[in-house]
Write a protein that holds these residues in place. Structure first.
Motif, PDB file in Angstrom:
ATOM      1  N   ALA A  79       0.831  -1.206   0.000  1.00 35.17           N
ATOM      2  CA  ALA A  79       0.000   0.000   0.000  1.00 35.17           C
ATOM      3  C   ALA A  79       0.864   1.255   0.000  1.00 35.17           C
ATOM      4  O   ALA A  79       0.572   2.241  -0.696  1.00 35.17           O
ATOM      5  CB  ALA A  79      -0.940   0.000   1.206  1.00 35.17           C
ATOM      6  N   LEU A  80       1.947   1.234   0.773  1.00 37.04           N
ATOM      7  CA  LEU A  80       2.842   2.379   0.828  1.00 37.04           C
ATOM      8  C   LEU A  80       3.550   2.572  -0.517  1.00 37.04           C
ATOM      9  O   LEU A  80       3.679   3.704  -1.017  1.00 37.04           O
ATOM     10  CB  LEU A  80       3.860   2.185   1.954  1.00 37.04           C
ATOM     11  N   LYS A  81       3.992   1.480  -1.126  1.00 35.95           N
ATOM     12  CA  LYS A  81       4.628   1.568  -2.445  1.00 35.95           C
ATOM     13  C   LYS A  81       3.673   2.146  -3.476  1.00 35.95           C
ATOM     14  O   LYS A  81       4.045   3.024  -4.272  1.00 35.95           O
ATOM     15  CB  LYS A  81       5.103   0.181  -2.884  1.00 35.95           C
ATOM     16  N   ASP A  82       2.428   1.674  -3.469  1.00 37.27           N
ATOM     17  CA  ASP A  82       1.440   2.193  -4.422  1.00 37.27           C
ATOM     18  C   ASP A  82       1.206   3.683  -4.220  1.00 37.27           C
ATOM     19  O   ASP A  82       1.028   4.445  -5.186  1.00 37.27           O
ATOM     20  CB  ASP A  82       0.125   1.433  -4.276  1.00 37.27           C
ATOM     21  N   ALA A  83       1.195   4.113  -2.957  1.00 38.12           N
ATOM     22  CA  ALA A  83       0.989   5.537  -2.653  1.00 38.12           C
ATOM     23  C   ALA A  83       2.164   6.375  -3.150  1.00 38.12           C
ATOM     24  O   ALA A  83       1.977   7.482  -3.675  1.00 38.12           O
ATOM     25  CB  ALA A  83       0.788   5.727  -1.156  1.00 38.12           C
TER      26      ALA A  83
END
Length: 367
Positions: A131-135
């Protein structure tokens, strides 16, 4: 290292990342520990945890080919029959951008030993880091202007990340732990990268010499996808030119190319040895720490065949330093604060980030 921590890391790999359940079939392809890359304990820990979870796990040694030859057809058939295939082998890294993995669900582990699997690097929730990578990818793509600097004089800039219209350019192999954002294409960027210590390979092919030592920081000037020139100590400039020419000729590549760049997002990633003790192992393990960013060069594809590596980058997006001297602040990423609130295990690694990323004497990258 606590047994409970090792089990937690293995379950994060198998369940949170792999989505495996009781009755599923897992094939583990491991590199011979005698190669000095993966240790013997990590495969045993994963096998033990898999069996405790009711997963049908089988393990076999996969001979490592430095040039990344195609996998044998019989092995590919076994891989297709499995629910997931786990690479505890550099071979998984070599095929990470391959389109030949259709019908196969491979996982590449960048936790190279039991200690890394049991640490915050292995235990911090995998889906939270996705999720952090996608953000971060979304923030990179939406930015109007990105500037990258470092204490040694790196300074280049350009527009937001021009990811392909189909989405951020990513790999066909699931990576565990998730520790980098998608590579930012070099198009539109220009400036200088200050490379300290050495030039090194990318994990695509393992040629000799894999690393090229530098006496002083080397200025690498680029514009878009072209490496324009090297500046620095006369011997370093000569060695860099020769190294790029040799690797380019060996693999039939346009050597003086800059393809893309990205940085680490996982502050739990630690590498305690000096990079120069084992360039191959360092280049496949340390890159996930936010203190490091690396560049894919020597080839019009990711990851290319020669990587440039910068210690303690500052990455500003529309004036906000999301990375500041190697410290990644997820609160400056839309949705990042929510990820930390949802996953205390992720907040814990940000609160106590690993500092060891393979530095040599004086705290710098060195050959």
């Amino acid at each position: 290292m606590q047994d409970a921590d090792l089990r937690a890391g293995a379950e994060n790999l198998l369940v949170t990342c792999g989505g495996l359940r009781a009755g599923d079939h897992l094939l583990i392809l491991r590199e011979d520990p005698a190669n000095g890359y993966y240790d013997a304990a990590i495969a045993g820990a994963v096998m033990e945890s898999a069996r405790a979870l009711g997963i049908d796990a089988k393990c076999e040694v996969l001979a490592f080919d430095p040039m990344g030859a195609a996998l044998p057809p019989a092995l590919v058939a076994r891989m297709k029959a499995a629910d997931r295939v786990l690479f505890l082998s550099r071979s998984g890294d070599q095929i990470r951008f391959s389109k030949d993995m259709q019908g196969i669900r491979p996982i590449m582990s960048y936790a190279l030993d039991a200690g890394m699997l049991a640490s915050g690097f292995g235990r911090a929730n995998y889906q939270g880091f996705v999720a952090l990578k996608d953000a971060v990818n979304a923030l990179m793509a939406a930015a109007q202007h990105i500037r990258v600097t470092c204490p040694l004089g790196t300074d280049f800039s350009g527009p937001g990340a021009a990811y392909p219209k189909s989405g951020a350019a990513d790999v066909s192999v699931t990576r565990f732990p998730m520790s980098v954002f998608a590579p930012v294409p070099a198009q539109g960027f220009s400036g200088v990268v200050m490379q300290d210590g050495f030039l090194v390979g990318t994990g695509s092919k393992f040629y000799d010499p894999y690393g090229c030592g530098l006496r002083e920081p080397l200025a690498v000037h680029f514009r878009g996808s072209v490496l324009e020139r090297f500046e620095g100590h006369e011997r370093d400039v000569h060695c860099a030119r020769m190294h790029y020419a040799k690797v380019g000729k060996q693999f039939g590549l346009d050597a003086m190319t800059m393809h893309s760049w990205h940085a680490g997002i996982h502050p739990g990633c630690a590498y305690g040895m000096a990079a120069a003790e084992n360039f191959e192992r360092w280049s496949g393990a340390a890159f996930g720490n936010p203190r490091l960013m690396h560049f894919h060069t020597c080839g019009h594809y990711a990851p290319g065949e020669i990587s440039l590596n910068v210690l303690d980058p500052t990455i500003e997006m529309d004036g906000a330093a999301v990375w500041k001297d190697g410290v990644f602040d997820p609160h400056l990423v839309p949705g990042g604060t929510e990820v930390l609130a949802q996953f205390p295990c992720i907040k814990a690694v940000f609160d106590a980030p690993a500092q060891a990323v393979g530095q040599g004497p004086g705290g710098r990258l060195a050959s």
